[in-house]
Design an enzyme around this catalytic site. Structure first.
Site, PDB file in Angstrom:
ATOM      1  N   SER A   1       0.780  -1.328  -0.099  1.00  0.00           N
ATOM      2  CA  SER A   1      -0.181   0.029   0.022  1.00  0.00           C
ATOM      3  C   SER A   1       0.809   1.469  -0.010  1.00  0.00           C
ATOM      4  O   SER A   1       0.378   2.373  -0.058  1.00  0.00           O
ATOM      5  CB  SER A   1      -1.007  -0.082   1.198  1.00  0.00           C
ATOM      6  OG  SER A   1      -0.304  -0.174   2.405  1.00  0.00           O
TER       7      SER A   1
ATOM      8  N   ASP B   1       5.399  -6.961   2.362  1.00  0.00           N
ATOM      9  CA  ASP B   1       4.669  -7.488   1.337  1.00  0.00           C
ATOM     10  C   ASP B   1       5.690  -7.839   0.272  1.00  0.00           C
ATOM     11  O   ASP B   1       6.668  -7.180  -0.136  1.00  0.00           O
ATOM     12  CB  ASP B   1       3.855  -6.543   0.964  1.00  0.00           C
ATOM     13  CG  ASP B   1       2.606  -6.658   1.184  1.00  0.00           C
ATOM     14  OD1 ASP B   1       1.928  -7.636   1.703  1.00  0.00           O
ATOM     15  OD2 ASP B   1       1.761  -5.646   1.382  1.00  0.00           O
TER      16      ASP B   1
ATOM     17  N   LYS C   1       4.819 -11.295   3.016  1.00  0.00           N
ATOM     18  CA  LYS C   1       3.185 -11.491   2.958  1.00  0.00           C
ATOM     19  C   LYS C   1       3.003 -11.881   1.556  1.00  0.00           C
ATOM     20  O   LYS C   1       3.601 -11.099   0.824  1.00  0.00           O
ATOM     21  CB  LYS C   1       2.570 -10.253   3.732  1.00  0.00           C
ATOM     22  CG  LYS C   1       1.063 -10.683   3.452  1.00  0.00           C
ATOM     23  CD  LYS C   1       0.007  -9.809   4.340  1.00  0.00           C
ATOM     24  CE  LYS C   1       0.052  -8.437   3.922  1.00  0.00           C
ATOM     25  NZ  LYS C   1      -0.479  -8.217   2.589  1.00  0.00           N
TER      26      LYS C   1
ATOM     27  N   GLU D   1      -0.187 -12.542  -1.309  1.00  0.00           N
ATOM     28  CA  GLU D   1      -1.625 -12.524  -1.630  1.00  0.00           C
ATOM     29  C   GLU D   1      -2.166 -13.797  -2.331  1.00  0.00           C
ATOM     30  O   GLU D   1      -1.563 -14.189  -3.326  1.00  0.00           O
ATOM     31  CB  GLU D   1      -2.239 -11.391  -2.242  1.00  0.00           C
ATOM     32  CG  GLU D   1      -1.648 -10.132  -1.413  1.00  0.00           C
ATOM     33  CD  GLU D   1      -2.408  -8.851  -2.256  1.00  0.00           C
ATOM     34  OE1 GLU D   1      -3.165  -9.038  -3.459  1.00  0.00           O
ATOM     35  OE2 GLU D   1      -2.065  -7.761  -1.832  1.00  0.00           O
TER      36      GLU D   1
ATOM     37  N   GLU E   1      -9.151  -9.614   4.360  1.00  0.00           N
ATOM     38  CA  GLU E   1      -9.580  -8.304   4.031  1.00  0.00           C
ATOM     39  C   GLU E   1     -10.738  -8.426   3.223  1.00  0.00           C
ATOM     40  O   GLU E   1     -11.358  -8.854   2.437  1.00  0.00           O
ATOM     41  CB  GLU E   1      -8.452  -7.877   3.053  1.00  0.00           C
ATOM     42  CG  GLU E   1      -8.779  -6.312   2.524  1.00  0.00           C
ATOM     43  CD  GLU E   1      -7.616  -5.512   1.768  1.00  0.00           C
ATOM     44  OE1 GLU E   1      -6.533  -6.180   1.727  1.00  0.00           O
ATOM     45  OE2 GLU E   1      -7.866  -4.400   1.624  1.00  0.00           O
TER      46      GLU E   1
HETATM   47  O1  KIV Z   1      -0.534  -3.464   1.864  1.00  0.00           O
HETATM   48  C1  KIV Z   1      -0.979  -3.288   2.677  1.00  0.00           C
HETATM   49  O2  KIV Z   1      -1.257  -2.464   3.277  1.00  0.00           O
HETATM   50  C2  KIV Z   1      -1.869  -4.426   2.950  1.00  0.00           C
HETATM   51  C3  KIV Z   1      -2.703  -4.335   4.318  1.00  0.00           C
HETATM   52  C4  KIV Z   1      -4.283  -3.773   3.657  1.00  0.00           C
HETATM   53  C5  KIV Z   1      -3.237  -5.653   4.938  1.00  0.00           C
HETATM   54  O3  KIV Z   1      -1.469  -5.535   2.474  1.00  0.00           O
END
Ligand code: KIV
Length: 274
Positions: A54, A92, A122, A124, A191
């Protein structure tokens, strides 16, 4: 207002998150992208910091998370790590680094771990990215999953509406969560899905379930820090965001004051120069 600060200054680990779920202690997670914010959030007692892609939206001003590169995620990860002593730091994996070839996914994950010093990553998705998940886990890199509204797939969904309202998608989400747990993921972000479904997932799996717009039955909550601090300039305000401050106004007022002081020659005064 009572303010929670971490009584326990020991480093948060994936194992401690698991213990928190077992004890029924909720997990507090926020995003962070830079050193200064990360040190403030860490000192305030946050359990988990997510270096989220994000950053693409709130730091770089993009409309989606897709433009984020591996080098950019590593830059943000390194900056956050410099500010953190206690929180578990998750980075991420950006779009395009793990959805194809699992060997490339493994190399990207290793780069994040080596170059940032973060605790975990993380990804997805569920069954469709399982090969990458398994290969990365085999290397001893802890993975947090992310199901439901997965922003890297926004072009497939075509909307940011609530996911998994229909039975078929809800069933697939539950089975993906079980698959990720069986593969060895240590936690999963859910989410923007119905709260009842998130509760069912949290009761089905033993690993912590972290909600963003997935209700209060999850084992923890995560928000984008710019949203909860009221720093968003795009008008983005989904109902799952609780705004705890109006930092945009605080900064705006301070800057207007500064501009006026400079223009009027009020700043700097005698004591503010050499
Ligand atoms: O990138 C991010 O901020 C996220 C959150 C929405 C969990 O993956």
């Amino acid at each position: 207002m009572s303010v929670h600060t971490a009584e326990d200054s020991r480093k948060v680990t994936t194992h401690r998150l698991f213990e928190m779920k077992r004890r029924g202690e909720k997990i507090a997670m926020l995003t962070a992208y830079d050193y200064t914010m990360a040190s403030i959030l860490d000192r305030a007692g946050i359990d988990v910091l997510l270096v989220g892609d994000s950053a693409s939206n709130v730091m770089a001003g993009n409309v989606t998370t897709l433009p984020m590169t591996l080098d950019q995620m590593i830059y943000h990860g390194v900056s956050v790590m410099r500010g953190v002593k206690r929180a578990l730091v998750v980075v991420d994996m950006p779009f395009g680094t793990y959805q194809g070839n699992s060997k490339e996914a493994y190399s990207a994950a290793v780069r994040i771990m080596k170059e940032t010093g973060a605790d975990c990553i993380k990804l997805e998705g569920g069954e469709e990215i399982l090969e990458s998940v398994v290969r990365i886990l085999k290397a001893g890199i802890p993975i947090m999953g992310h199901l439901g509204l997965t922003p890297q797939s926004i072009n497939k969904f075509g909307t940011y509406a609530v996911r998994a309202k229909e039975e078929a998608e809800a069933k697939k989400l539950l089975s993906d969560a079980v698959l990720l747990e069986q593969a060895g993921c240590f936690a999963i972000v859910l989410e923007k899905i119905p709260a009842k479904l998130a509760g069912e997932v949290a009761r089905t799996v033993k690993i912590p379930i972290i909600s963003i717009g997935a209700g209060g039955e999850a084992d923890g909550q995560v928000l984008v820090v710019h949203d909860m601090l009221g720093m968003n300039t795009t008008g983005f305000s989904p109902r799952f965001v609780r705004q705890y401050a109006d930092v945009k106004s605080i900064i705006g007022d301070a800057v207007q004051h500064y501009v006026a002081d400079v223009k009027s020659r009020n700043f700097p005064n005698e004591k503010e120069q050499y």
